[in-house]
Enzyme design. Structure first.
Site, mmCIF file in Angstrom:
data_model
loop_
_atom_site.group_PDB
_atom_site.id
_atom_site.type_symbol
_atom_site.label_atom_id
_atom_site.label_comp_id
_atom_site.label_asym_id
_atom_site.label_seq_id
_atom_site.Cartn_x
_atom_site.Cartn_y
_atom_site.Cartn_z
ATOM 1 N N HIS A 153 6.273 17.296 -37.710
ATOM 2 C CA HIS A 153 4.694 18.073 -38.994
ATOM 3 C C HIS A 153 4.675 16.936 -38.283
ATOM 4 O O HIS A 153 3.192 17.070 -39.005
ATOM 5 C CB HIS A 153 5.120 18.435 -39.683
ATOM 6 C CG HIS A 153 6.155 17.601 -41.072
ATOM 7 N ND1 HIS A 153 6.707 17.740 -41.278
ATOM 8 C CD2 HIS A 153 5.170 16.230 -41.496
ATOM 9 C CE1 HIS A 153 7.740 16.354 -41.548
ATOM 10 N NE2 HIS A 153 6.615 16.173 -42.411
ATOM 11 N N ASP A 207 12.908 20.096 -37.333
ATOM 12 C CA ASP A 207 11.516 19.347 -37.757
ATOM 13 C C ASP A 207 11.229 18.177 -36.869
ATOM 14 O O ASP A 207 10.983 17.393 -37.186
ATOM 15 C CB ASP A 207 11.104 19.187 -38.588
ATOM 16 C CG ASP A 207 9.886 19.344 -39.778
ATOM 17 O OD1 ASP A 207 9.098 18.832 -39.396
ATOM 18 O OD2 ASP A 207 9.552 18.301 -41.192
ATOM 19 N N SER A 258 7.856 10.056 -43.828
ATOM 20 C CA SER A 258 8.297 11.490 -42.692
ATOM 21 C C SER A 258 8.800 10.231 -41.513
ATOM 22 O O SER A 258 7.435 9.716 -41.255
ATOM 23 C CB SER A 258 7.227 11.954 -42.736
ATOM 24 O OG SER A 258 7.038 13.415 -43.750
#
Length: 414
Positions: A141, A171, A254
């Site tokens: 993402h 992911d 992230s």
């Protein structure tokens, strides 16, 4: 133990004697020197100090005396301080800037529905290189919907990067920076992360998180493993087998590193799954799972988007089966094929209506947007493997992998 008590008694006697009588008689200094010599000799005999070389792998730390033998704590010599871990790991962690184009709805001075650009920040970890590229793992993402990617290394210099492979289910993504574009000084300043054993972690183990929090640059937080094998629900579906930590993981973290106290990479942080309504709940993808997926993604060819007139098409009309639909109808997540289309050069005869596409060319997909994004890097005429979940005669979904030849588009569908 008797000898230890004797030494402790000597120490206590010496301290008491010095406190009461220190400085009042010349003979005290002589006696204190005698006691000191005896103490040093006894302690050296017990601990092995004074020897030329110690072979013990354990370093001992003695806490304040609480009249309890449990006050003596030991740590393995392999553990490092947080500051040392951060210093040694920083060269393997990068900041990622993803430039995204999006359509702005409504009216403006320049007309209706203007296209805008925005920059999103994330993190990544250097995991190795091949003959031509430096390889970096991050979250999928972080790099999705990208029109351009740039990576900033520890020396502050930035370089363009390309997406090498993605896996929507996990992911995860691997991006690549051409080695010939990286300066000699930058190459000297960076390092490759060392994977640790995430299975060996225990709840309560201390960990260190490093990432580009809020896009301000690399920062360090620390905490413990709060839980293992966590399954959580997100807007994109369920994520399973995650590590839970109370180390602060904020937007921008992230794709960053979660490290054990030996400085080894034991997880890739996922700020997307952190709960903003509570404190101390962050999640990380375990290193074991990361290694398995990036092993495959790292071997892929790095692809760029091809021109529209060269782009391949799979020839389907589909609908995204998201987590809510999957749960309501007991279906796998992916792209539901409700119509097979024909086109110039397309061979999709191995696909069937009602199939649910879950992988394209080995890369996990969860939505029609994921599939469109992947296909944009493939030309007409290429053969690819497509993994589907197909209903059996018993009413159960079975996984099958079929080959499809991409062709030219004769409709507005994929």
């Amino acid at each position: 133990m008797a000898r230890g008590n004797r030494v402790a008694g000597i120490v206590a006697s010496a301290l008491l004697f010095g406190a009461v009588s220190g400085g009042t008689m010349v003979g005290v200094n002589v006696l204190a020197d005698q006691h000191r010599s005896e103490i040093v000799a006894s302690v050296n005999e017990l601990t092995g100090q004074g020897q030329k070389e110690s072979t013990s792998p354990i370093q001992k730390t003695v806490a304040k005396d609480n009249n309890d033998s449990s006050s003596e704590k030991t740590t393995t010599s392999g553990e490092e301080s947080v500051s040392k871990i951060a210093k040694e790991a920083m060269p393997s962690v990068v900041s990622i800037t993803n430039t995204i184009k999006y359509q702005q709805n409504g009216f403006s001075l320049y007309g209706q529905g203007q296209t805008q650009e925005a920059a999103a920040s994330g993190s990544g970890v250097i995991i190795g290189e091949n003959d031509n590229e430096l390889l970096i793992v991050t979250n999928k993402h972080v790099v999705e919907d990208s029109t351009s990617l740039s990576v900033q290394f520890v020396d502050g210099k930035s370089y363009d990067a390309k997406i090498k492979g993605t896996d929507s289910d996990a992911d995860l993504a691997v991006i690549a920076v051409p080695l010939d574009s990286i300066s000699a000084d930058t190459k000297k300043s960076i390092t490759t992360a060392t994977f640790g054993d995430s299975d060996a972690l225990s709840v309560g183990d201390q960990v260190v998180a490093i990432g580009n929090a809020l896009g301000y640059g690399q920062s360090v937080t620390t905490g413990i493993i709060s839980a293992k094998d966590r399954d959580i629900q997100t807007e994109n579906g369920s994520e399973t087998g995650l590590l839970q930590t109370d180390a602060a993981i904020n937007p921008g973290n992230s794709g960053g590193a979660l490290l054990n106290m030996q400085g080894e990479l034991i997880g890739i942080n996922v700020a997307k799954y952190s709960d903003t309504t509570v404190e101390g709940m962050g999640y990380s993808i375990p290193a074991k799972k990361v290694q398995e997926i990036v092993e495959t993604l790292s071997k892929r060819d790095t692809r760029e988007k091809v021109k529209d007139d060269e782009r391949g098409y799979i020839g389907i009309q589909g609908k995204t089966v998201d987590s809510s639909i999957a749960e309501a109808y007991n279906m796998p997540q992916g792209i539901y094929v409700y119509k097979i289309l024909k086109g110039d050069g397309i061979d999709n005869s191995a696909l069937q209506e009602k199939d649910i596409i879950t992988k394209f060319d080995g890369q996990g997909v969860r939505s029609l947007e994921d599939l469109v994004s992947l296909i944009s890097g493939y030309k007409a005429g290429e053969k690819v493997e497509v993994t589907v979940k197909r209903l059996s005669a018993k009413g159960q979904y079975e996984e099958k992998t079929v080959e499809v030849t991409l062709g030219k588009n004769s409709t507005d569908n994929n």
